[in-house]
Write an enzyme that holds these catalytic residues in place. Structure first.
Site, PDB file in Angstrom:
ATOM      1  N   HIS A  40     -38.304 -12.972 -12.715  1.00 29.81           N
ATOM      2  CA  HIS A  40     -39.273 -12.395 -13.665  1.00 29.81           C
ATOM      3  C   HIS A  40     -38.898 -10.952 -14.023  1.00 29.81           C
ATOM      4  O   HIS A  40     -39.763 -10.096 -14.212  1.00 29.81           O
ATOM      5  CB  HIS A  40     -40.686 -12.443 -13.082  1.00 29.81           C
ATOM      6  CG  HIS A  40     -41.759 -12.701 -14.094  1.00 29.81           C
ATOM      7  ND1 HIS A  40     -42.381 -13.911 -14.241  1.00 29.81           N
ATOM      8  CD2 HIS A  40     -42.325 -11.898 -15.032  1.00 29.81           C
ATOM      9  CE1 HIS A  40     -43.280 -13.850 -15.196  1.00 29.81           C
ATOM     10  NE2 HIS A  40     -43.265 -12.618 -15.700  1.00 29.81           N
TER      11      HIS A  40
ATOM     12  N   TYR B 243     -47.967 -20.784 -18.937  1.00 31.66           N
ATOM     13  CA  TYR B 243     -48.610 -20.631 -17.631  1.00 31.66           C
ATOM     14  C   TYR B 243     -49.716 -21.670 -17.558  1.00 31.66           C
ATOM     15  O   TYR B 243     -50.308 -22.036 -18.580  1.00 31.66           O
ATOM     16  CB  TYR B 243     -49.243 -19.239 -17.483  1.00 31.66           C
ATOM     17  CG  TYR B 243     -48.272 -18.088 -17.475  1.00 31.66           C
ATOM     18  CD1 TYR B 243     -47.594 -17.732 -16.313  1.00 31.66           C
ATOM     19  CD2 TYR B 243     -48.062 -17.331 -18.621  1.00 31.66           C
ATOM     20  CE1 TYR B 243     -46.714 -16.648 -16.301  1.00 31.66           C
ATOM     21  CE2 TYR B 243     -47.191 -16.250 -18.618  1.00 31.66           C
ATOM     22  CZ  TYR B 243     -46.516 -15.918 -17.461  1.00 31.66           C
ATOM     23  OH  TYR B 243     -45.652 -14.859 -17.454  1.00 31.66           O
TER      24      TYR B 243
ATOM     25  N   THR C 115     -43.432 -21.258 -16.394  1.00 33.07           N
ATOM     26  CA  THR C 115     -43.188 -20.132 -15.495  1.00 33.07           C
ATOM     27  C   THR C 115     -43.910 -20.399 -14.181  1.00 33.07           C
ATOM     28  O   THR C 115     -45.129 -20.560 -14.149  1.00 33.07           O
ATOM     29  CB  THR C 115     -43.668 -18.819 -16.120  1.00 33.07           C
ATOM     30  OG1 THR C 115     -42.897 -18.559 -17.303  1.00 33.07           O
ATOM     31  CG2 THR C 115     -43.488 -17.657 -15.150  1.00 33.07           C
TER      32      THR C 115
ATOM     33  N   LYS D 210     -39.047 -22.190 -14.823  1.00 31.50           N
ATOM     34  CA  LYS D 210     -38.546 -20.822 -14.787  1.00 31.50           C
ATOM     35  C   LYS D 210     -39.102 -20.103 -13.558  1.00 31.50           C
ATOM     36  O   LYS D 210     -40.302 -20.159 -13.293  1.00 31.50           O
ATOM     37  CB  LYS D 210     -38.970 -20.078 -16.057  1.00 31.50           C
ATOM     38  CG  LYS D 210     -38.539 -18.621 -16.134  1.00 31.50           C
ATOM     39  CD  LYS D 210     -39.006 -18.004 -17.442  1.00 31.50           C
ATOM     40  CE  LYS D 210     -38.570 -16.562 -17.604  1.00 31.50           C
ATOM     41  NZ  LYS D 210     -39.240 -15.666 -16.642  1.00 31.50           N
TER      42      LYS D 210
END
Length: 356
Positions: free
Chosen positions: A250, A130, A156, A226
């Site tokens: 997620h 992140y 992500t 992602k």
């Protein structure tokens, strides 16, 4: 009782994990509609099997980012594996190494990247990231992952803010008293680490596609995005030179009402047209689910919650069993559908229908 399918491992985990831990693992966002759709949508897909095609020799191998794995199921990034088993991600990495598949280690792991690498030095390891408001945190994590021999970076992209997971709030995040995200030790000045082990609001909500260029300057590792669910974002990902996409909502833990991953896969594969790898996570529970994703164009799938269930059973041994079950179910499904392997030509000729 023998555990013979992933649902058995789920039942075992629900019965044996502490309630607040089970709630954290099982949680979806809000009313859990997307979480449920991830599972339901796989059940709508039907194969068009072929017969008399010589299924005496099966091959489940595939290649992701130039590395061969024994079958197209990897381990998705999920945090805090020590909630399920004492040595946590060390067992996860060893299971991936033993099964010759890919493990994406979460930045919120309860073991550090260095410890994970030392536990399974020969494993194919990618690192999930992140981007925090303090960019030096991300830079430091990337440098550590590179030094530890991780082979790719997975950004992500669907968490400008954490989704509302009601049971975690009801439980007052009590599971955090037993575990911490090891990679962030000493990273933040604030001691109020109330948001899954880091200070609330530390993830940067202002991140845009322009930050991909920043990441490119920070690292030479291959980059996978992602959290992509639309063809528009798939086009942007390709335009920014990423090496892969993980189609993902997620696990239904972010936007409730987002499409099921398997539904979003179709338009993304059509958009990408084999120019970069497309992977999928969300809703994989059987080997036939894996084959359905492959038939619709995914190069590989990743499992999240089932990996935790396996750890909760017997650590590395339990997770290896989960992966072995999926591998054997995939092999059987391939044989019954009539495809001894799933190279590009075979994938696209493997017919399917949708049941309404």
């Amino acid at each position: 009782m023998a555990l013979v399918c992933l649902s058995d491992f789920e039942m075992y985990a629900k019965q044996h994990l502490p309630k607040d831990v089970w709630d954290f693992v099982a949680a979806g966002a809000d009313e859990c509609c997307t979480l449920e759709e991830n599972l339901k949508e796989f059940k709508r897909i039907r194969f068009r099997p072929r017969v008399l095609r010589d299924m005496s020799a099966m091959d489940t191998r595939t290649t992701i980012l130039g590395t061969e794995i024994s079958f197209p199921v990897g381990i998705a990034p999920t945090g805090f594996h020590r909630l399920a088993w004492p040595d946590g991600e060390l067992s996860t990495a060893r299971a991936a190494e033993a099964m010759k598949t890919c493990y994406i280690a979460s930045s919120y792991a309860s073991c550090s990247v260095d410890e994970i690498a030392a536990a399974a030095p020969a494993a194919l390891r990618w690192f999930q990231l992140y981007i925090h408001r303090d960019r030096t945190v991300a830079e430091h994590l990337i440098r550590r992952a590179e030094a530890a021999g991780f082979q790719a970076l997975v950004l992500t992209a669907d968490v400008p803010y954490s989704g509302k997971r009601r049971d975690d709030i009801r439980n007052d995040f009590s599971f955090l008293s037993a575990v911490k995200p090891k990679n962030f030790e000493g990273a933040f000045e604030s001691k109020d680490c109330s948001e899954y082990g880091v200070p609330a609001g530390s993830i940067d909500p202002s991140v845009t596609w322009n930050d991909i260029s920043w990441l490119r300057r920070v690292t030479r590792l291959p980059l996978i995005i992602k959290g992509i669910l639309t063809k528009e974002d798939a086009e942007l990902a390709m335009g920014h030179g990423v090496q892969g996409i993980i189609v993902s909502n997620h696990g239904g833990r972010q936007l409730d009402g987002a499409p099921a991953s398997i539904d979003a896969l179709v338009e993304i594969v059509a958009t990408v047209q084999n120019k970069i790898d497309v992977y999928l996570d969300g809703g994989i529970r059987t080997g036939s689910d894996v084959l359905k994703a492959l038939a619709l164009g995914a190069k590989c799938v990743f499992i999240g919650r089932p990996a935790i269930w396996g750890l909760g059973y017997k650590g590395e041994e339990g997770l290896r069993k989960v992966l072995e079950i999926l591998k054997e179910e995939l092999r059987l499904s391939m044989a019954l559908v009539g495809h001894a392997d799933y190279n590009s030509e075979a994938r696209w000729s493997l017919g399917f229908t949708f049941s309404f």
